[in-house]
Design an enzyme around this catalytic site. Structure first.
Site, short mmCIF file in Angstrom:
data_model
loop_
_atom_site.label_atom_id
_atom_site.label_comp_id
_atom_site.label_asym_id
_atom_site.label_seq_id
_atom_site.Cartn_x
_atom_site.Cartn_y
_atom_site.Cartn_z
N ASP A 142 52.78 34.82 43.08
CA ASP A 142 52.84 34.18 41.76
C ASP A 142 53.19 35.12 40.63
OD1 ASP A 142 50.41 35.57 41.68
OD2 ASP A 142 49.29 33.95 40.75
N ASN A 143 53.07 36.40 40.82
CA ASN A 143 53.46 37.39 39.81
C ASN A 143 53.44 38.76 40.46
OD1 ASN A 143 50.43 36.28 38.54
ND2 ASN A 143 50.51 38.31 39.45
N HIS B 206 44.17 38.60 44.73
CA HIS B 206 43.64 38.66 43.36
C HIS B 206 42.23 39.25 43.36
CE1 HIS B 206 42.26 37.23 39.42
NE2 HIS B 206 43.46 36.74 39.15
N ARG C 141 52.47 28.66 38.62
CA ARG C 141 52.06 27.48 39.39
C ARG C 141 52.59 26.20 38.77
NH1 ARG C 141 47.97 29.74 42.81
NH2 ARG C 141 47.98 31.93 42.19
N HIS D 122 44.56 25.86 39.27
CA HIS D 122 44.77 26.62 38.04
C HIS D 122 45.86 26.04 37.13
CE1 HIS D 122 44.68 30.89 36.09
NE2 HIS D 122 43.77 30.08 35.57
N LYS E 148 52.19 42.47 36.40
CA LYS E 148 51.88 41.11 35.99
C LYS E 148 51.77 41.04 34.47
CE LYS E 148 47.66 38.22 36.24
NZ LYS E 148 46.37 38.08 36.96
N CYS F 20 49.84 33.87 36.62
CA CYS F 20 49.34 32.90 37.59
C CYS F 20 49.62 31.45 37.23
CB CYS F 20 47.85 33.12 37.82
SG CYS F 20 46.93 33.57 36.35
N LYS G 272 44.08 27.70 45.44
CA LYS G 272 43.91 27.80 43.99
C LYS G 272 44.83 26.84 43.25
CE LYS G 272 44.75 31.29 40.37
NZ LYS G 272 44.87 32.73 40.11
N ASP H 139 48.55 35.53 45.58
CA ASP H 139 48.05 35.64 44.20
C ASP H 139 47.95 37.11 43.79
OD1 ASP H 139 46.89 35.13 41.75
OD2 ASP H 139 45.20 34.00 42.53
N ASP H 140 48.72 37.51 42.79
CA ASP H 140 48.69 38.90 42.28
C ASP H 140 49.16 39.91 43.31
OD1 ASP H 140 47.72 37.94 39.90
OD2 ASP H 140 45.93 39.20 39.85
#
Length: 528
Positions: free
Chosen positions: A325-326, A219, A77, A132, A375, A73, A130, A35-36
């Site tokens: 994710d990014n 993240h 997903r 989301h 991002k 994010c 996560k 994540d991130d």
């Protein structure tokens, strides 16, 4: 005589049956999402951060250097889970509810998740981490094909518990479909893995499984364990300028980047390291030590998963896919919607357990080496991800592949690995055709056609990549820029003025795609 012939035939048939290879179980599939995390934040993509488990998977598996996410994010997903572009799945922007179907903020009934498809092909389906892509209970993982779930429904939160950080907020840590109350020793990255291991251990021996392990690391907030932070206490004293150069050199030496790639200039809003006051240097070094520790701990937990597979005899028959994710996040913990107590905590050192902070552009610019921007944008710094595929029974090891792939390919890849059938209807609803192309042939080292073009849109930021050419713009400027990624992966030389014909051609293709999948111009969507 006839009896003797029958007996001889029976004996031969039995002998033949015993010589036949045993029926093998379908491969287990583990999809791991960071994540991130920036493009160069793991060792096998150039980082100084210690990621021996991912590095081992890369060394014995496949690295794809041209893989893409959706630059944010929840859109990523939604697309990753469904094999559709995020707008088609109902999450064209974030999870905030809007009346427009492409932007409703949760997965719609015109899509299926990987879990829903594989469930119908005999797989047990598990998720930890996560979610989301839908905050209401009727949209939680157990309602979208997962047999078991543990994790965070929301987009972010403390790694040590369920502390709200915005007014009127309630964070949801959930076990299956019930609220889970974390204890005093809770640390999210470990907890997700603990439950994932439990799911794997309890999986029926005769059934393959699909595990979606969606870590929140790294993240914000920057939260790590003291023993991990200690490893990186002095690792960032060289400063961001020198560290970007060192990562860049390693990436070229590894073959992640072509030798003639250029390093993008330092973000113009970031000062030279040597011009920084000592207190600011110390603050950044502390933040980076915590950030590195978060990735280090994630890698340790990936190692725990691999060890469990080995103990259960499943390591040779499991395919593991890893990506982010990014791009790295430029976000800071500032006054935009955070609780006053959180803003106070953001001023504490990141290594203080009670802090709630982020590393901002100064860290993200290093994480995204060699790219610019972050991002949210569709430049490479926002949408390029490290991608690692590992699986002794499927992935031909020791390779780096530079051809572009996209998160929509993950659904079709899982469907082929599982011998499943992507449905035309599900629970009485018509399902949109998957947009991806299976990567299995590429994994096996066989010919792979790839995409004619790849497309991107997020909050008015737009891009199309066709072959080596990429057309990209940012909102609200909306000016198209053209780059040849074969010679300019860092997007430094804009060729739009020199090749207006190619700009028009790519813009037309982008417009056709945007109309087909339901993009609404961001100014129209938001009234801004």
């Amino acid at each position: 005589m006839k009896l003797n012939l029958f007996i001889m035939f029976l004996v031969a048939a039995v002998a033949l049956a015993f010589r036949m290879p045993p029926v093998t179980k379908k491969p287990n599939i583990i999809l791991i999402l960071a994540d991130d995390m920036g493009y160069s934040d793991i060792g096998c993509f150039g980082s100084e951060i210690k990621t021996p488990n991912l590095d081992n998977m890369a060394r014995n598996g496949l690295r794809m250097t041209g893989f893409y996410n959706a630059s944010r994010c929840c859109p990523t997903r939604a697309s990753l889970l469904t094999g559709l572009f995020q707008h088609q799945a109902g999450v064209g922007d974030m999870v905030n509810a809007r009346n427009q179907p492409a932007y409703q903020g949760y997965l719609n009934d015109q899509c299926v998740t990987i879990a829903e498809v594989l469930q119908q092909s005999g797989y047990q389906t598990y998720m930890a981490g996560k979610w989301h892509v839908g905050t209401r209970p009727q949209h939680w993982p157990v309602k979208r094909g997962f047999d078991r779930y543990f994790g965070l429904i929301d987009g972010a939160g403390s790694y040590f518990g369920d502390q709200p950080y915005r007014p009127n907020q309630k964070l949801s840590i959930i076990q299956d479909d019930k609220v889970y109350q974390p204890g005093k020793d809770y640390y999210a990255t470990n907890a997700y893995t603990d439950h994932a291991l439990e799911f794997i251990e309890q999986n029926p021996k005769d059934k393959p499984f699909f595990l979606y392990l969606a870590y929140t690391a790294p993240h914000w907030p920057l939260h790590a364990l003291p023993e991990d932070i200690a490893k990186y206490k002095t690792a960032y004293r060289k400063g961001w300028d020198k560290l970007r150069e060192e990562r860049f050199a390693r990436m070229k030496a590894m073959g992640i980047l072509p030798k003639d790639t250029q390093l993008s200039p330092r973000d113009p809003s970031i000062p030279a390291w040597e011009a920084l006051p000592a207190a600011e240097k110390a603050d950044w070094e502390d933040k980076m030590a915590v950030y590195a520790a978060m990735i280090d701990r994630m890698d340790q937990n990936i190692g725990r998963v691999r060890q469990k597979l080995k103990e259960l005899g499943e390591d040779q028959n499991t395919v593991i896919l890893f990506l982010s994710d990014n791009g790295a996040s430029h976000e800071d913990i500032d006054g935009s919607g955070f609780l006053p107590s959180i803003l106070e905590d953001s001023q504490k050192p990141a290594s203080d357990r009670s802090s709630f902070t982020a590393y901002g552009k100064r860290g993200a610019n290093l994480s995204n080496t060699p790219f610019r921007l972050y991002k949210h944008w569709e430049f490479e710094g926002g949408t390029a991800t490290p991608f690692v595929a590992y699986g002794p029974s499927v992935v031909q090891g020791g390779r780096i592949d530079h051809r572009p792939g996209h998160i929509v390919d993950v659904m079709t890849t899982c469907v082929e690995l599982a011998g499943a059938t992507y449905p035309q209807t599900y629970k009485g609803k018509s399902i949109l055709p998957a947009e991806g192309i299976s990567l299995v042939s590429l994994f096996r080292g066989k010919p792979w056609q790839g995409h004619d073009a790849l497309y991107f849109e997020h909050e008015g930021n737009r891009a199309i990549r066709q072959g080596d050419w990429k057309l990209v713009s940012e909102f609200p400027d909306n000016q198209w820029h053209l780059y040849n990624l074969k010679t300019d992966r860092s997007e430094l030389t804009d060729l739009a003025a020199k090749d207006p014909g190619r700009v028009r051609q790519l813009e037309a293709k982008y417009s056709q795609w945007a109309q087909r999948i339901g993009v609404i111009p961001f100014a129209e969507l938001t009234g801004k």
